[in-house]
Write a protein that holds these residues in place. Structure first.
Motif, short mmCIF file in Angstrom:
data_model
loop_
_atom_site.label_atom_id
_atom_site.label_comp_id
_atom_site.label_asym_id
_atom_site.label_seq_id
_atom_site.Cartn_x
_atom_site.Cartn_y
_atom_site.Cartn_z
N THR A 47 0.83 -1.22 0.00
CA THR A 47 0.00 0.00 0.00
C THR A 47 0.87 1.27 0.00
OG1 THR A 47 -1.73 -1.23 1.12
CG2 THR A 47 -1.92 1.15 1.14
N SER A 75 0.22 3.51 11.18
CA SER A 75 0.20 2.04 11.32
C SER A 75 1.45 1.44 10.69
CB SER A 75 -1.04 1.47 10.64
OG SER A 75 -0.86 1.47 9.23
N ILE A 132 1.45 -0.92 8.67
CA ILE A 132 1.14 -1.37 7.31
C ILE A 132 1.19 -0.20 6.32
CG2 ILE A 132 -0.67 -2.39 5.85
CD1 ILE A 132 -1.64 -3.93 8.27
N ARG A 180 -3.38 11.14 18.38
CA ARG A 180 -3.04 12.05 19.49
C ARG A 180 -2.49 13.38 19.00
NH1 ARG A 180 -2.65 8.65 24.10
NH2 ARG A 180 -3.93 6.86 23.56
P1 NAP Z 1 -5.00 1.42 11.39
O1 NAP Z 1 -4.05 0.34 11.71
O2 NAP Z 1 -6.33 1.47 12.07
O3 NAP Z 1 -4.26 2.81 11.68
C1 NAP Z 1 -4.93 4.03 11.60
C2 NAP Z 1 -4.01 5.15 11.96
O4 NAP Z 1 -4.71 6.38 11.84
C3 NAP Z 1 -3.47 5.08 13.38
O5 NAP Z 1 -2.12 5.46 13.40
C4 NAP Z 1 -4.33 6.08 14.14
O6 NAP Z 1 -3.66 6.73 15.21
C5 NAP Z 1 -4.60 7.11 13.05
N1 NAP Z 1 -5.86 7.84 13.30
C6 NAP Z 1 -7.07 7.31 13.63
N2 NAP Z 1 -7.96 8.31 13.81
C7 NAP Z 1 -7.31 9.46 13.61
C8 NAP Z 1 -7.68 10.83 13.67
N3 NAP Z 1 -8.94 11.19 13.97
N4 NAP Z 1 -6.74 11.76 13.41
C9 NAP Z 1 -5.48 11.41 13.10
N5 NAP Z 1 -5.05 10.12 13.01
C10 NAP Z 1 -5.96 9.16 13.28
O7 NAP Z 1 -5.33 1.50 9.83
P2 NAP Z 1 -4.41 1.07 8.55
O8 NAP Z 1 -4.30 -0.39 8.47
O9 NAP Z 1 -3.18 1.91 8.51
O10 NAP Z 1 -5.38 1.54 7.38
C11 NAP Z 1 -5.77 2.89 7.24
C12 NAP Z 1 -6.86 2.99 6.20
O11 NAP Z 1 -6.35 2.56 4.95
C13 NAP Z 1 -8.07 2.09 6.47
O12 NAP Z 1 -9.24 2.73 6.00
C14 NAP Z 1 -7.79 0.86 5.64
O13 NAP Z 1 -8.97 0.18 5.26
C15 NAP Z 1 -7.13 1.51 4.44
N6 NAP Z 1 -6.26 0.63 3.66
C16 NAP Z 1 -6.37 0.71 2.30
C17 NAP Z 1 -5.54 -0.05 1.52
C18 NAP Z 1 -5.63 0.09 0.03
O14 NAP Z 1 -4.99 -0.63 -0.70
N7 NAP Z 1 -6.40 1.05 -0.48
C19 NAP Z 1 -4.62 -0.91 2.10
C20 NAP Z 1 -4.49 -0.95 3.49
C21 NAP Z 1 -5.32 -0.15 4.26
P3 NAP Z 1 -3.13 5.92 16.52
O15 NAP Z 1 -1.88 5.22 16.05
O16 NAP Z 1 -2.84 6.99 17.49
O17 NAP Z 1 -4.21 4.97 16.91
#
Ligand code: NAP
Length: 291
Positions: A144, A170, A172, A198
């Motif tokens: 990604t 994250s 990932i 945060r």
């Molecule tokens: P994740 O593991 O849930 O991580 C989310 C991150 O965003 C965390 O670091 C979190 O902070 C931060 N966050 C959450 N709410 C926030 C806010 N209000 N303000 C600022 N930061 C905030 O998610 P992920 O796996 O990285 O995936 C992120 C998104 O990408 C998801 O929607 C997922 O479905 C999508 N995705 C898409 C693909 C693609 O190919 N298109 C691939 C992978 C993922 P904390 O660390 O402090 O909790």
């Protein structure tokens, strides 16, 4: 600014990459008589996982890779899974290994990620591969974040010396993307800010960005007031809202302002799928000492 020409077409980019991969795979086959093979392990019947694995199989077909699926029952234990991974690590016809998540809860995900041989770790989840990336010498780039990098390169969006604000940290997406954009190499060399849940006053950061990458998993988090008309916005988010797939960006508002923007769906997603194929071909080349 905002105009109808600011849309970045992820599907078209993925199609171009697919055609490049078909030619490269054909050339590799002519030289080495080898077809890249991707092996996917799936445990249980999670519908989203089954869908994703079917998509990988389709993509393998599109670029003429071999594909094999190991479907295990949900009562599979960690030792049995580790034994299968070890078998695939040793199988010299398998070049890429994916262990589909989520795993049944008694199985320790980190143990599994560590067990996949780094040279076949096409998802780039093994900490060895993450460490190599952090040291600036990656073997593979995770799919990604690499899709975001590829989109920026192919759309000629220069990030060298520019300020990229990543929303999400994250392992990932956000964190590895920050490492990729910090690499000392062409198309990288960015100044990177990583925001997370945060971070106080997110808008203060995003409004100072040349490029925003939204990867928070929060529907429509990035609103019009958080961007300026010079901002490029890459939306990684995939959220289901009332049965519809939406990104982390309020597309309706932001697309009227941003200089470039990726849609959801049809932006980062299709390119991510091709990055997995790219890593698999790369793994086959690495193992067979072909540059
Ligand atoms: P994740 O593991 O849930 O991580 C989310 C991150 O965003 C965390 O670091 C979190 O902070 C931060 N966050 C959450 N709410 C926030 C806010 N209000 N303000 C600022 N930061 C905030 O998610 P992920 O796996 O990285 O995936 C992120 C998104 O990408 C998801 O929607 C997922 O479905 C999508 N995705 C898409 C693909 C693609 O190919 N298109 C691939 C992978 C993922 P904390 O660390 O402090 O909790």
């Amino acid at each position: 600014m905002g105009n109808e020409n600011n849309l970045i077409d992820g599907k078209a980019i993925a199609e171009t990459i697919k055609n490049e991969l078909i030619s490269e795979t054909e050339k590799f086959f002519q030289e080495k008589n080898i077809m890249p093979k991707l092996s996917v392990i799936i445990i249980g019947e999670d519908p989203a996982s089954l869908f994703y694995v079917r998509m990988i199989e389709r993509n393998c077909k599109k670029v003429n890779f071999q594909f094999e699926k190991h479907a295990l029952t949900s009562d599979t234990n960690e030792d049995e899974l580790l034994a299968l991974i070890e078998q695939l690590n040793r199988d010299d016809k398998v070049y890429g290994i994916i262990v589909q998540t989520p795993l049944p809860s008694p199985i320790n995900q980190q143990n599994i990620q560590k067990a996949v041989h780094p040279g076949k770790d096409v998802d780039c989840f093994n900490p060895v591969n993450m460490g190599n990336l952090a040291m600036g010498t990656p073997l593979f780039l995770p799919c990604t974040p690499n899709a975001v990098f590829e989109i920026l390169k192919r759309e000629k969006i220069e990030v060298e010396g520019k300020h990229v604000v990543i929303v999400g940290r994250s392992s990932i997406v956000g964190k590895p993307l920050s490492l990729i954009l910090l690499l000392k190499q062409p198309n990288a060399n960015a100044t990177v800010t990583v925001c997370h849940s945060r971070t106080g006053n997110l808008a203060e950061y995003t409004r100072k960005a040349d490029v925003i990458v939204a990867a928070a998993g929060k529907a429509r988090l990035i609103t019009g007031s958080m961007v300026t008309d010079n901002t490029v916005v890459i939306d990684v988010g995939t959220n289901e809202v009332e049965g519809k797939l939406v990104g982390d960006v309020n597309f309706e508002e932001v697309s009227k302002i941003a200089s470039r923007i990726t849609p959801v769906p049809g932006g980062v997603g299709p390119v991510t799928n091709m990055m997995l194929m790219k890593n698999t071909l790369q793994a086959a080349k690495n193992i067979n000492n072909t540059v």
